[in-house]
Design a protein around this motif. Structure first.
Motif, short mmCIF file in Angstrom:
data_model
loop_
_atom_site.label_atom_id
_atom_site.label_comp_id
_atom_site.label_asym_id
_atom_site.label_seq_id
_atom_site.Cartn_x
_atom_site.Cartn_y
_atom_site.Cartn_z
N LYS A 130 0.90 -1.15 -0.07
CA LYS A 130 0.04 -0.16 -0.06
C LYS A 130 0.80 1.20 0.12
N ASP A 131 0.22 2.38 0.00
CA ASP A 131 1.08 3.56 0.04
C ASP A 131 1.78 3.68 1.33
N PRO A 132 3.00 4.08 1.23
CA PRO A 132 3.55 4.34 2.60
C PRO A 132 3.01 5.14 3.60
N LEU A 133 2.27 6.25 2.93
CA LEU A 133 1.55 7.16 3.73
C LEU A 133 0.71 6.71 4.56
N PHE A 134 -0.21 5.72 4.22
CA PHE A 134 -0.95 5.12 5.25
C PHE A 134 -0.36 4.13 6.34
N LEU A 135 0.82 3.81 6.09
CA LEU A 135 1.73 3.02 7.24
C LEU A 135 2.10 4.05 8.00
N PHE A 136 2.53 5.45 7.58
CA PHE A 136 3.11 6.48 8.59
C PHE A 136 1.88 6.73 9.47
N ALA A 137 1.00 7.05 8.75
CA ALA A 137 -0.32 7.52 9.41
C ALA A 137 -0.84 6.68 10.62
N ALA A 138 -0.69 5.37 10.43
CA ALA A 138 -1.20 4.33 11.22
C ALA A 138 -0.15 4.45 12.41
N MET A 139 1.40 4.32 12.11
CA MET A 139 2.23 4.33 13.15
C MET A 139 2.26 5.47 14.17
N GLN A 140 1.75 6.65 13.38
CA GLN A 140 1.92 7.90 14.05
C GLN A 140 0.56 7.94 15.29
N ARG A 141 -0.41 7.36 14.88
CA ARG A 141 -1.56 7.44 15.80
C ARG A 141 -1.03 6.31 16.91
N HIS A 142 -0.54 5.43 16.81
CA HIS A 142 -0.46 4.25 17.86
C HIS A 142 1.00 4.52 18.63
N LEU A 143 1.94 5.05 17.71
CA LEU A 143 3.16 5.31 18.68
C LEU A 143 3.23 6.76 19.25
N GLY A 144 2.48 7.58 18.75
CA GLY A 144 2.45 8.89 19.45
C GLY A 144 3.28 9.90 19.07
N TYR A 145 4.28 9.59 17.97
CA TYR A 145 5.17 10.62 17.60
C TYR A 145 4.83 11.83 17.11
N PRO A 146 5.33 13.02 17.01
CA PRO A 146 4.78 14.06 16.20
C PRO A 146 4.50 13.81 14.86
N LYS A 147 3.42 14.73 14.39
CA LYS A 147 3.20 14.89 13.04
C LYS A 147 4.14 15.49 12.21
N VAL A 148 4.74 14.76 11.18
CA VAL A 148 5.59 15.57 10.49
C VAL A 148 5.11 16.62 9.69
N PRO A 149 5.91 17.62 9.75
CA PRO A 149 5.29 18.95 9.08
C PRO A 149 4.93 19.02 7.55
N ARG A 150 4.15 19.16 6.79
CA ARG A 150 4.04 18.96 5.64
C ARG A 150 4.94 20.07 4.69
N THR A 151 5.41 19.73 3.77
CA THR A 151 6.03 20.61 2.73
C THR A 151 4.97 21.39 1.77
N LYS A 152 4.71 22.74 2.13
CA LYS A 152 3.91 23.35 1.31
C LYS A 152 4.11 23.98 -0.19
N PRO A 153 3.40 23.74 -0.76
CA PRO A 153 3.88 24.12 -2.42
C PRO A 153 3.83 25.44 -2.40
N ARG A 154 4.89 25.92 -3.24
CA ARG A 154 5.22 27.32 -3.66
C ARG A 154 4.07 27.95 -4.28
#
Length: 292
Positions: A218-242
């Motif tokens: 699956k898309d790795p972003l789904f993996l990161f989102a689930a891990m972030q919820r369960h491990l409680g690490y900070p949300k990674v800042p999103r790079t804003k498009p110029r």
């Protein structure tokens, strides 16, 4: 325990140091948005930090390097006993003029990381946070994972596994690699009556293994989102498009000025009053540009 690991763990800072680091990165991020020079910001913020920590001394060293080369990352690399390799790597990427990774994004990521360390972040959570920063910011995996592996929070087993991941990234699904390094995979081997010797290392818990197994292919972003919820690490800042329209009005204003200059020249030429001496060498700096 391995003496090399004991030496690495000795480099872990006191909690007060991480608190002040988080405060430093926060102030720099907020005030840098006002277009203040980095050198002036560091000289000012230095007096707002606790003198009982080593951060003001580190800032003095960074200021010296900043005045000499205009960069902070070389000083942070030399202060490897205080700043981690990953912190230095993010700043070095933000200082590259041709890169898409901005200093604001780097400071926001470092601020969240320092606050997570203050709260007693786990090696598993810190790894996923660092790895997600690399992925979302599209930074170099080889250099980034090498920097991550040098963090003193990881023992030699962790370090070897991260370097193995560096070699396998892009060839093997990341979710598969995490599952194979989890206690969930070990439990499945035991339940199937298979030996666990030569497998592992089992660095992640059963929960992380199940999440990784469920997110294979699956898309790795789904993996990161689930891990972030369960491990409680900070949300990674999103790079804003110029914002491409940001400079549109100033560009239009300059074009209008050029058009007005051209119209005036055409009117003077029609009236026969065009003075070509204005275009001589001695007057060239007083004329508006005629080309786009």
């Amino acid at each position: 325990m391995n003496p090399a690991y004991n030496a690495a763990m000795a480099n872990l800072l006191d909690q007060s140091e991480y608190i002040e680091q988080g405060y430093l990165f926060q102030l720099l991020r907020e005030r840098l948005a006002e277009n203040a020079p980095m050198q002036e910001l560091l000289e000012q913020i230095k007096y707002e930090l606790l003198t009982t920590t080593n951060l003001p001394l580190a800032i003095d060293y960074m200021l010296t390097e900043l005045k000499h080369s205009g960069l902070m990352s070389p000083a942070m690399l030399r202060l490897s006993h205080y700043f981690t390799a990953f912190q230095s790597y993010l700043i070095s990427q933000a200082e590259q003029e041709t890169g898409r990774f901005t200093m604001g994004a780097a400071l926001q990521a470092l601020e969240a990381e320092a606050k997570y360390r203050t709260a007693g972040g786990s090696p598993q959570g810190l790894f996923f946070y660092h790895f997600e920063v690399l992925c979302r910011s599209r930074l170099n995996y080889d250099k980034g994972l090498t920097a991550i592996s040098n963090d003193p929070i990881y023992d030699l087993t962790w370090k070897k596994w991260i370097l193995m991941l560096r070699a396998q990234i892009g060839l093997v699904d990341t979710a598969d690699l995490i599952f194979l390094a989890s206690e969930d995979y070990r439990d499945k081997l035991i339940a199937a009556g298979e030996p666990v010797e030569g497998k592992g290392p089992f660095l992640f818990g059963t929960r992380e293994g199940r999440i990784a197994f469920g997110n294979r292919r699956k898309d790795p972003l789904f993996l990161f989102a689930a891990m972030q919820r369960h491990l409680g690490y900070p949300k990674v800042p999103r790079t804003k498009p110029r914002d491409e329209n940001r400079d549109l009005i100033p560009q239009l204003a300059r074009r209008i000025e050029r058009l007005e200059s051209r119209i005036k020249l055409m009117e003077e030429e029609r009236r026969g009053g065009l003075d070509i001496t204005r275009f001589y060498e001695k007057h060239k700096n007083n004329l508006p540009p005629l080309d786009d």
